[in-house]
Design an enzyme around this catalytic site. Structure first.
Site, PDB file in Angstrom:
ATOM      1  N   ARG A   1       0.731  -1.271   0.029  1.00 52.98           N
ATOM      2  CA  ARG A   1      -0.048  -0.068   0.214  1.00 52.98           C
ATOM      3  C   ARG A   1       0.819   1.378  -0.135  1.00 52.98           C
ATOM      4  NH1 ARG A   1      -3.803  -2.007   4.939  1.00 52.98           N
ATOM      5  NH2 ARG A   1      -2.723  -3.817   4.792  1.00 52.98           N
ATOM      6  N   GLY A   2       2.063   1.166   0.377  1.00 52.48           N
ATOM      7  CA  GLY A   2       2.970   2.145   0.451  1.00 52.48           C
ATOM      8  C   GLY A   2       3.226   3.193  -0.632  1.00 52.48           C
TER       9      GLY A   2
ATOM     10  N   ASP B   1       7.626   2.454  -2.674  1.00 48.46           N
ATOM     11  CA  ASP B   1       7.781   3.484  -1.839  1.00 48.46           C
ATOM     12  C   ASP B   1       9.332   3.502  -1.455  1.00 48.46           C
ATOM     13  OD1 ASP B   1       7.491   0.987  -0.383  1.00 48.46           O
ATOM     14  OD2 ASP B   1       6.223   1.882   1.299  1.00 48.46           O
TER      15      ASP B   1
ATOM     16  N   ASP C   1      14.667  -1.458   0.300  1.00 51.13           N
ATOM     17  CA  ASP C   1      15.049  -1.603   1.706  1.00 51.13           C
ATOM     18  C   ASP C   1      16.091  -2.753   1.434  1.00 51.13           C
ATOM     19  OD1 ASP C   1      15.625  -1.199   4.652  1.00 51.13           O
ATOM     20  OD2 ASP C   1      14.030  -2.977   4.905  1.00 51.13           O
TER      21      ASP C   1
ATOM     22  N   LYS D   1      17.213   2.755   0.828  1.00 55.42           N
ATOM     23  CA  LYS D   1      18.274   2.653   1.809  1.00 55.42           C
ATOM     24  C   LYS D   1      19.463   1.583   1.438  1.00 55.42           C
ATOM     25  CE  LYS D   1      14.532   2.136   5.199  1.00 55.42           C
ATOM     26  NZ  LYS D   1      14.231   1.534   6.416  1.00 55.42           N
TER      27      LYS D   1
ATOM     28  N   PHE E   1      14.019   3.744  10.207  1.00 59.37           N
ATOM     29  CA  PHE E   1      12.597   3.455   9.970  1.00 59.37           C
ATOM     30  C   PHE E   1      11.844   4.729   9.759  1.00 59.37           C
ATOM     31  CE2 PHE E   1       8.374   1.689  10.140  1.00 59.37           C
ATOM     32  CZ  PHE E   1       8.500   0.449   9.580  1.00 59.37           C
ATOM     33  N   VAL E   2      11.479   4.795   8.564  1.00 64.16           N
ATOM     34  CA  VAL E   2      10.345   6.086   8.157  1.00 64.16           C
ATOM     35  C   VAL E   2       8.754   5.946   7.779  1.00 64.16           C
ATOM     36  CG1 VAL E   2      12.579   7.126   7.221  1.00 64.16           C
ATOM     37  CG2 VAL E   2      10.985   5.652   5.750  1.00 64.16           C
TER      38      VAL E   2
ATOM     39  N   ASP F   1       3.765   3.461   6.084  1.00 63.53           N
ATOM     40  CA  ASP F   1       3.200   3.374   7.679  1.00 63.53           C
ATOM     41  C   ASP F   1       4.142   2.744   8.360  1.00 63.53           C
ATOM     42  OD1 ASP F   1       3.274   0.468   6.213  1.00 63.53           O
ATOM     43  OD2 ASP F   1       2.147   0.009   8.038  1.00 63.53           O
TER      44      ASP F   1
ATOM     45  N   ARG G   1       0.244   6.926   7.646  1.00 60.52           N
ATOM     46  CA  ARG G   1       0.557   7.111   6.338  1.00 60.52           C
ATOM     47  C   ARG G   1       0.113   8.409   5.648  1.00 60.52           C
ATOM     48  NH1 ARG G   1       1.185   1.930   3.772  1.00 60.52           N
ATOM     49  NH2 ARG G   1      -0.016   0.024   4.863  1.00 60.52           N
TER      50      ARG G   1
END
Ligand code: IMP
Length: 181
Positions: free
Chosen positions: A45-46, A102, A105, A133, A154-155, A161, A167
């Site tokens: 969903r990001g 989004d 990582d 990242k 962690f963002v 979220d 969000r």
């Protein structure tokens, strides 16, 4: 498990995000200027806020589709196992496709998704990630376009979220736990 208390420190302002998207959309436009239709695939969903802003900057014939891969659940640790929870509605064979993520990582999600989409024989398959990242990478994945490289924090915000919260923040912020020494 009780929720740990945290605050959110702004890392990237809404204004910086908007300016970066404007620049990136120009590059995407140059890449796909000859397309008859660009299928923009948001990874749920990001990416929902990012894709909404990005497509509105793209002066191209676009179609929007979504795909959902399994994510972290309610933890901040990445899982190596990637599952497809919701597949595309449309066909992408012979199409120009832009996958919108989004955050890259470890890189496992995007690697898995690209492998799947490539097996459907698109004409061109490109990727864009708002955040990267690089220090967390466990694969050799790199998006074709990246908004911002960030450190191992962690963002949240701008669609991203923490346990389904935050969000709706208009900026990217970093989570700082307040019960740490
Ligand atoms: P990867 O498979 O490890 O590259 O993870 C990618 C996904 O993990 C992203 O699409 C996000 O949903 C999630 N993720 C990675 N880092 C963060 C973060 O800092 N905050 C929230 N979600 C994150």
């Amino acid at each position: 498990m009780p929720e740990r208390p945290y605050v959110i420190d702004e890392m990237i302002s809404a204004k910086r995000i908007a300016a970066r998207i404007e620049a990136l959309s120009q590059e995407i436009h140059d890449e796909f200027s000859d397309t008859d239709k660009l299928v923009v695939v948001g990874l749920l969903r990001g990416s929902f806020v990012f894709i909404a802003d990005l497509v509105r900057e793209l002066d191209l014939p676009v179609e929007v589709d979504f795909l959902e891969a399994s994510s972290y659940g309610n933890s901040t640790e990445s899982s190596r196992e990637v599952r497809i929870l919701k597949d595309l509605r449309g066909e992408i064979e012979g199409r120009d496709v832009l996958v919108v993520e989004d955050i890259v990582d470890t890189g496992h999600t995007l690697t898995h998704v690209l492998h799947l989409l490539n097996s459907r024989h698109p004409k061109r398959l490109k990727t864009i990630a708002l955040l990267d990242k690089p220090s967390r990478r466990e694969t050799n994945m790199r998006a074709d376009w990246t908004g911002f490289e960030i450190p191992d924090e962690f963002v949240v915000g701008y669609g991203i979220d923490f346990a389904q919260r935050n969000r709706n923040l208009p900026f990217i912020g970093k989570v700082r736990f307040t019960d740490e020494a």
